[in-house]
Scaffold this motif. Structure first.
Motif, PDB file in Angstrom:
ATOM      1  N   LEU A 234     -20.739 -16.377  25.227  1.00 22.51           N
ATOM      2  CA  LEU A 234     -19.745 -14.967  25.687  1.00 22.51           C
ATOM      3  C   LEU A 234     -18.899 -15.634  27.215  1.00 22.51           C
ATOM      4  O   LEU A 234     -17.845 -15.748  27.555  1.00 22.51           O
ATOM      5  CB  LEU A 234     -19.934 -13.862  26.325  1.00 22.51           C
ATOM      6  CG  LEU A 234     -19.295 -13.108  26.365  1.00 22.51           C
ATOM      7  CD1 LEU A 234     -17.705 -12.951  25.223  1.00 22.51           C
ATOM      8  CD2 LEU A 234     -19.279 -11.241  25.839  1.00 22.51           C
ATOM      9  N   THR A 235     -20.211 -15.639  27.850  1.00 25.22           N
ATOM     10  CA  THR A 235     -19.631 -16.456  29.404  1.00 25.22           C
ATOM     11  C   THR A 235     -19.488 -17.382  28.773  1.00 25.22           C
ATOM     12  O   THR A 235     -18.153 -17.954  30.162  1.00 25.22           O
ATOM     13  CB  THR A 235     -20.984 -16.778  29.736  1.00 25.22           C
ATOM     14  OG1 THR A 235     -21.515 -14.910  30.082  1.00 25.22           O
ATOM     15  CG2 THR A 235     -20.938 -16.960  31.052  1.00 25.22           C
ATOM     16  N   ALA A 243     -10.622 -16.678  31.083  1.00 29.75           N
ATOM     17  CA  ALA A 243      -9.968 -14.525  29.552  1.00 29.75           C
ATOM     18  C   ALA A 243      -9.706 -13.805  31.370  1.00 29.75           C
ATOM     19  O   ALA A 243     -10.678 -13.737  33.036  1.00 29.75           O
ATOM     20  CB  ALA A 243     -10.775 -13.972  29.054  1.00 29.75           C
ATOM     21  N   ARG A 244      -8.690 -12.702  31.179  1.00 28.52           N
ATOM     22  CA  ARG A 244      -8.336 -11.811  32.459  1.00 28.52           C
ATOM     23  C   ARG A 244      -9.341 -10.549  31.770  1.00 28.52           C
ATOM     24  O   ARG A 244      -9.272  -9.250  32.097  1.00 28.52           O
ATOM     25  CB  ARG A 244      -6.666 -11.261  32.372  1.00 28.52           C
ATOM     26  CG  ARG A 244      -6.526 -10.445  30.633  1.00 28.52           C
ATOM     27  CD  ARG A 244      -4.724  -9.844  30.558  1.00 28.52           C
ATOM     28  NE  ARG A 244      -4.386 -11.393  30.708  1.00 28.52           N
ATOM     29  CZ  ARG A 244      -3.048 -10.707  30.745  1.00 28.52           C
ATOM     30  NH1 ARG A 244      -2.728  -9.999  30.741  1.00 28.52           N
ATOM     31  NH2 ARG A 244      -1.977 -12.067  30.962  1.00 28.52           N
ATOM     32  N   GLY A 245     -10.022 -10.494  30.683  1.00 29.73           N
ATOM     33  CA  GLY A 245     -10.772  -9.548  30.268  1.00 29.73           C
ATOM     34  C   GLY A 245     -11.248  -9.257  28.948  1.00 29.73           C
ATOM     35  O   GLY A 245     -10.638 -10.545  27.943  1.00 29.73           O
ATOM     36  N   LYS A 261     -27.722  -7.809  29.346  1.00 30.80           N
ATOM     37  CA  LYS A 261     -27.919  -9.374  29.476  1.00 30.80           C
ATOM     38  C   LYS A 261     -26.045  -9.981  29.279  1.00 30.80           C
ATOM     39  O   LYS A 261     -26.234 -10.644  29.247  1.00 30.80           O
ATOM     40  CB  LYS A 261     -28.634  -9.515  28.790  1.00 30.80           C
ATOM     41  CG  LYS A 261     -29.139 -11.069  28.771  1.00 30.80           C
ATOM     42  CD  LYS A 261     -30.243 -11.345  27.741  1.00 30.80           C
ATOM     43  CE  LYS A 261     -30.577 -13.261  27.622  1.00 30.80           C
ATOM     44  NZ  LYS A 261     -31.950 -13.097  26.723  1.00 30.80           N
ATOM     45  N   LEU A 262     -25.713  -9.186  27.816  1.00 31.14           N
ATOM     46  CA  LEU A 262     -24.174  -9.693  27.158  1.00 31.14           C
ATOM     47  C   LEU A 262     -23.505  -9.553  28.897  1.00 31.14           C
ATOM     48  O   LEU A 262     -22.604 -10.940  28.620  1.00 31.14           O
ATOM     49  CB  LEU A 262     -24.186  -8.937  26.088  1.00 31.14           C
ATOM     50  CG  LEU A 262     -22.848  -9.396  25.353  1.00 31.14           C
ATOM     51  CD1 LEU A 262     -23.047 -10.824  25.059  1.00 31.14           C
ATOM     52  CD2 LEU A 262     -22.742  -8.247  24.349  1.00 31.14           C
ATOM     53  N   LEU A 263     -23.193  -9.404  29.406  1.00 28.30           N
ATOM     54  CA  LEU A 263     -21.934  -8.197  29.769  1.00 28.30           C
ATOM     55  C   LEU A 263     -22.010  -8.830  31.670  1.00 28.30           C
ATOM     56  O   LEU A 263     -21.545  -9.241  31.899  1.00 28.30           O
ATOM     57  CB  LEU A 263     -21.612  -7.467  30.227  1.00 28.30           C
ATOM     58  CG  LEU A 263     -21.061  -7.007  28.513  1.00 28.30           C
ATOM     59  CD1 LEU A 263     -20.603  -4.737  28.696  1.00 28.30           C
ATOM     60  CD2 LEU A 263     -20.201  -7.722  28.454  1.00 28.30           C
ATOM     61  N   ASN A 264     -23.491  -9.110  31.753  1.00 25.24           N
ATOM     62  CA  ASN A 264     -24.163  -9.696  33.439  1.00 25.24           C
ATOM     63  C   ASN A 264     -23.255 -10.492  34.005  1.00 25.24           C
ATOM     64  O   ASN A 264     -23.035 -10.546  34.609  1.00 25.24           O
ATOM     65  CB  ASN A 264     -25.273  -8.832  33.476  1.00 25.24           C
ATOM     66  CG  ASN A 264     -25.565  -7.478  34.124  1.00 25.24           C
ATOM     67  OD1 ASN A 264     -24.031  -6.595  34.193  1.00 25.24           O
ATOM     68  ND2 ASN A 264     -26.334  -6.998  33.994  1.00 25.24           N
ATOM     69  N   GLY A 265     -23.274 -11.092  32.873  1.00 29.04           N
ATOM     70  CA  GLY A 265     -22.901 -12.320  32.932  1.00 29.04           C
ATOM     71  C   GLY A 265     -21.385 -13.441  33.146  1.00 29.04           C
ATOM     72  O   GLY A 265     -20.894 -13.892  33.664  1.00 29.04           O
ATOM     73  N   PRO A 269     -13.246  -8.103  34.478  1.00 31.98           N
ATOM     74  CA  PRO A 269     -13.763  -6.770  33.727  1.00 31.98           C
ATOM     75  C   PRO A 269     -13.402  -6.910  32.456  1.00 31.98           C
ATOM     76  O   PRO A 269     -13.131  -7.784  31.479  1.00 31.98           O
ATOM     77  CB  PRO A 269     -11.940  -6.323  33.911  1.00 31.98           C
ATOM     78  CG  PRO A 269     -11.097  -7.555  35.280  1.00 31.98           C
ATOM     79  CD  PRO A 269     -11.479  -7.915  34.846  1.00 31.98           C
ATOM     80  N   LYS A 270     -14.287  -5.382  32.177  1.00 31.63           N
ATOM     81  CA  LYS A 270     -14.762  -5.657  30.470  1.00 31.63           C
ATOM     82  C   LYS A 270     -14.994  -4.060  30.151  1.00 31.63           C
ATOM     83  O   LYS A 270     -15.044  -2.961  30.639  1.00 31.63           O
ATOM     84  CB  LYS A 270     -16.747  -6.140  30.430  1.00 31.63           C
ATOM     85  CG  LYS A 270     -16.856  -7.435  30.849  1.00 31.63           C
ATOM     86  CD  LYS A 270     -18.296  -7.286  31.923  1.00 31.63           C
ATOM     87  CE  LYS A 270     -18.553  -6.084  33.465  1.00 31.63           C
ATOM     88  NZ  LYS A 270     -18.021  -7.556  34.270  1.00 31.63           N
TER      89      LYS A 270
END
Length: 313
Positions: A234-235, A243-245, A261-265, A269-270
């Motif tokens: 994903l990163t 990507a802007r988000g 773990k998935l998003l912290n890298g 904006p998420k």
């Protein structure tokens, strides 16, 4: 700060057109930006129903004033109340004499779509939606036709023989339909895309595609990954796409233990969207403070509005 009108469509359109813009008149592209009603729909409202009558330059280019914009917003108000587009003009022109209740165009359209599904009539399904797309803005269409129709289908499919056949038929059509429109829009845009990911184990998430179409309709490029990605990839995708988000969509429960773990890298904006937000409301609200820039939205409409309000699209 007031956003200046988008006059990019005025290039090489003649001296009269440029003089009109300098005098405060608006081109159709700018009116579409301000109201959310695309130019094709505005032309259809003028040509078929006489709802708006813009001024014209000697070369035939449409010009709008502030009163036109206000009238368009009033039209949207009536459409959002379920009034058929063909009945709006009498409400605008002589509201005080309208005594009989107006019909609900949305109900008729949903019944037409439902019948098309039961008959696996793809052409009828496609033609009906195409006609509606020409008359209604994307957000209005989602709120009053497409999302209620999908909800009615879900109820219909509970324990019914043939349900899987109809579901695959509808979802495959929907992904092809909106995927093609998103692809066409992407080809005309050069800015950073928003990355949308199907975060469930379902092979098709129809509301993910509605969300993508709504975002695309704001002239924001959209990349849809219709399957989950592991954290590192994903990163990598975000970096490659610049990507802007990132928007993760799921209608099912998620594995929240892996979410951080998935998003912290991911540095942009998420957003997490879909019924999963309602399923995990308490836990996600807590993670909202633990994961930087995390936004929550429980359906395509709220996701679309939140992204606009935050300036991401």
């Amino acid at each position: 700060m007031k956003t200046p009108p988008d006059t990019s469509a005025s290039e090489d359109l003649g001296t009269d057109f440029k003089k009109a813009l300098d005098a405060g008149w608006l081109p159709i592209r700018e009116v579409a930006r301000q109201t959310g009603v695309n130019a094709v729909t505005l032309r259809a409202w003028e040509r078929r129903y006489g709802l708006i009558v813009p001024q014209r330059t000697p070369k035939g280019h449409r010009l709008f004033c502030a009163e036109h914009v206000q009238r368009i917003l009033t039209i949207l108000t009536w459409l959002n109340r379920g009034v058929a587009v063909g009945q709006v003009k009498q409400l605008l022109d002589t509201p005080q004499v309208l005594a009989e209740p107006v019909g609900n165009d949305w109900l008729v359209l949903r019944q037409t779509l439902l019948k098309a599904v039961t008959q696996l009539a793809e052409r009828t399904l496609d033609d009906t939606v195409n006609q509606a797309m020409a008359l209604y803005p994307p957000r209005t269409l989602c709120e009053h036709l497409l999302m209620p129709w999908l909800a009615e289908l879900e109820q219909r499919w509970q324990g019914q023989f043939g349900a899987q056949m109809e579901r695959v038929f509808v979802y495959s059509w929907l992904r092809s339909k909106f995927g093609a429109r998103i692809y066409h829009n992407n080809r005309q845009l050069r800015t950073a895309p928003l990355l949308l990911i199907n975060q469930s184990d379902l092979p098709l998430e129809p509301h993910l595609w509605l969300t993508a179409w709504l975002i695309s309709s704001t002239d924001c490029p959209v990349e849809v990954f219709d399957w989950p990605l592991p954290a590192g990839e994903l990163t990598l995708a975000v970096d490659h796409l610049q990507a802007r988000g990132v928007l993760l969509y799921s209608s099912k429960a998620m594995n929240l233990a892996k979410l951080s773990k998935l998003l912290n890298g991911v540095s942009c904006p998420k957003m997490i969207a879909g019924p999963t937000v309602c399923i995990h409301h308490a836990d996600l609200s807590a993670k909202n403070t633990a994961i930087a820039d995390l936004i929550l939205a429980d359906n395509p409409l709220s996701a679309h509005l939140d992204l606009i309000q935050r300036g991401l699209i």
